[in-house]
Design an enzyme around this catalytic site. Structure first.
Site, PDB file in Angstrom:
ATOM      1  N   THR A 177     -51.107 -49.526 -93.164  1.00  0.00           N
ATOM      2  CA  THR A 177     -49.732 -49.880 -93.499  1.00  0.00           C
ATOM      3  C   THR A 177     -50.138 -51.573 -94.016  1.00  0.00           C
ATOM      4  OG1 THR A 177     -49.667 -50.414 -91.466  1.00  0.00           O
ATOM      5  CG2 THR A 177     -48.524 -48.327 -92.509  1.00  0.00           C
TER       6      THR A 177
ATOM      7  N   VAL B 297     -59.979 -47.772 -87.608  1.00  0.00           N
ATOM      8  CA  VAL B 297     -61.077 -48.009 -85.682  1.00  0.00           C
ATOM      9  C   VAL B 297     -60.527 -46.820 -84.912  1.00  0.00           C
ATOM     10  CG1 VAL B 297     -60.413 -50.573 -85.784  1.00  0.00           C
ATOM     11  CG2 VAL B 297     -58.724 -48.329 -85.169  1.00  0.00           C
TER      12      VAL B 297
ATOM     13  N   SER C 217     -51.636 -50.490 -85.996  1.00  0.00           N
ATOM     14  CA  SER C 217     -51.302 -49.180 -85.699  1.00  0.00           C
ATOM     15  C   SER C 217     -49.633 -48.283 -86.632  1.00  0.00           C
ATOM     16  CB  SER C 217     -50.404 -49.057 -84.410  1.00  0.00           C
ATOM     17  OG  SER C 217     -49.760 -47.249 -84.210  1.00  0.00           O
TER      18      SER C 217
ATOM     19  N   LYS D 133     -53.652 -40.963 -83.660  1.00  0.00           N
ATOM     20  CA  LYS D 133     -54.761 -41.148 -82.997  1.00  0.00           C
ATOM     21  C   LYS D 133     -55.424 -43.035 -83.193  1.00  0.00           C
ATOM     22  CE  LYS D 133     -57.837 -38.588 -85.938  1.00  0.00           C
ATOM     23  NZ  LYS D 133     -58.440 -38.080 -87.241  1.00  0.00           N
TER      24      LYS D 133
ATOM     25  N   TYR E 214     -45.751 -42.148 -81.622  1.00  0.00           N
ATOM     26  CA  TYR E 214     -45.509 -43.219 -81.652  1.00  0.00           C
ATOM     27  C   TYR E 214     -45.561 -43.677 -80.142  1.00  0.00           C
ATOM     28  CZ  TYR E 214     -45.001 -48.833 -81.654  1.00  0.00           C
ATOM     29  OH  TYR E 214     -45.189 -50.201 -82.287  1.00  0.00           O
TER      30      TYR E 214
ATOM     31  N   LYS F 177     -48.440 -45.142 -77.393  1.00  0.00           N
ATOM     32  CA  LYS F 177     -48.554 -46.635 -76.763  1.00  0.00           C
ATOM     33  C   LYS F 177     -48.453 -45.775 -75.037  1.00  0.00           C
ATOM     34  CE  LYS F 177     -48.878 -49.347 -80.629  1.00  0.00           C
ATOM     35  NZ  LYS F 177     -50.108 -50.122 -80.642  1.00  0.00           N
TER      36      LYS F 177
ATOM     37  N   TYR G  73     -59.609 -48.341 -67.679  1.00  0.00           N
ATOM     38  CA  TYR G  73     -60.740 -48.787 -68.134  1.00  0.00           C
ATOM     39  C   TYR G  73     -60.742 -49.989 -67.015  1.00  0.00           C
ATOM     40  CZ  TYR G  73     -63.052 -47.006 -71.789  1.00  0.00           C
ATOM     41  OH  TYR G  73     -64.478 -45.815 -72.362  1.00  0.00           O
TER      42      TYR G  73
END
Ligand code: UDP
Length: 311
Positions: free
Chosen positions: A35, A57, A75, A91, A145, A149, A159
């Site tokens: 995109t 990515v 994205s 993904k 979407y 997210k 993390y």
């Protein structure tokens, strides 16, 4: 700092890259161009502190040398894009975020996730503070979407908590400005392009649904401040001035001086009825708030669309 920006050839990613280069950082831009567009980064392709890698990515990310920051903006981000690219959207939000976090961890870099007001879904709390958990339909067409997210936010916090990674989460509200694609499908670009072509402005539903539109320069300034001096808690960055879609159409008609009328089309499934950020946190933490009015920002955006070739 040497900063990796994913989605660097996209609307926000390219403006972010410009701001980082102006701030004397080095940028490694990554984009698979599904995109994004090379025309957004044409002006910096030869910049001595910019490097571009055409990669997906969601597959794997390898970056040679030191990395101090990873900012994950890749994205599909427009409703028509993620309806056409549902699997890629899921993904890049899940596998792509995991790869970016892995890169940040391996390099000892700070990580920033570009999240979204869509995590609030069709909100039942208004305006939306970061403490609101949202009202999302996981299996609707927008779910690809929204849930990607939401997963990305959960992964980022994992993390942070488990690996002690230095992380940021920005929840981006509707943003507009130069470099939006003319065929992006979002309301600001649609209305401006329709007005400039003398076509009817397509209002979905009755146009009573609201959005709060942030000019891209304000949005990027907030994001850079969050990256530099924020913390790990999610932070809304957007403009708190709310307009209905109908009001937006009237403003675009007035500012372009078009003879276009409006036409009413059906409302997309799960289209949020209202949206406005509570930006108290960004104000106190970052001393940030938007400075560009809707009229001022629209005039600059109209000027951009007048200069490019329209489809
Ligand atoms: N919309 C509209 N006409 C258009 C495009 C969008 O009325 O040509 C409406 C859409 O239904 C939504 C709002 O404008 O209520 C904002 O849509 P957009 O796609 O820009 O982003 P969203 O906030 O829904 O992600």
């Amino acid at each position: 700092m040497r900063i990796v920006v994913t989605g660097a050839a996209g609307f926000l990613g390219s403006h972010l890259t410009d701001a980082l280069l102006e701030g004397d950082h080095d940028v490694v831009g990554i984009d698979n161009l599904i995109t994004g567009s090379l025309s957004n980064i044409e002006h910096i392709r030869e910049h001595p502190r910019f490097m571009f890698l055409q990669r997906d990515v969601s597959t794997y990310i390898a970056v040679d040398g030191p990395v101090d920051g990873v900012m994950h903006f890749a994205s599909p981000a427009s409703p028509i894009d993620y309806l056409q690219l549902p699997i890629q959207t899921l993904k890049v939000g899940s596998l792509g975020t995991h790869n970016c976090l892995g890169l940040a961890k391996a390099k000892g870099a700070r990580f920033l996730l570009a999240s979204t007001s869509e995590v609030y879904g069709d909100p039942q709390v208004h305006p939306q503070p970061e403490s609101y958990w949202g009202h999302v339909n996981p299996i609707g067409p927008r779910g690809v979407y929204d849930e990607a997210k939401r997963f990305a936010e959960a992964m980022t916090m994992a993390y942070h908590r488990y690996h002690g990674l230095d992380t940021r989460i920005v929840r981006i509200f509707n943003t507009y400005g130069p470099r939006m694609r003319a065929s992006d499908g979002r309301v600001v670009s649609n209305f401006i392009v329709q007005a400039l072509k003398g076509e009817p402005l397509t209002i979905y539903g009755e146009g009573n649904q609201s959005r709060s539109f942030c000019y891209v320069d304000d949005e990027i300034e907030g994001i850079v401040r969050l990256f530099e001096r924020g913390d790990e808690a999610p932070t809304n960055i957007g403009n708190p001035h709310e307009f209905t879609v109908r009001e937006l159409a009237d403003i675009v008609v007035r500012l372009t001086g078009t003879a276009s009328q409006v036409t009413f089309e059906s409302l997309p499934v799960d289209d949020p009825k209202q949206r406005r950020p509570d930006i108290s946190r960004a104000k106190s933490l970052l001393d940030w708030e938007p400075t560009v009015s809707l009229e001022e920002g629209l005039l600059k955006t109209i000027d951009y669309f007048r200069r490019i070739q329209l489809p």
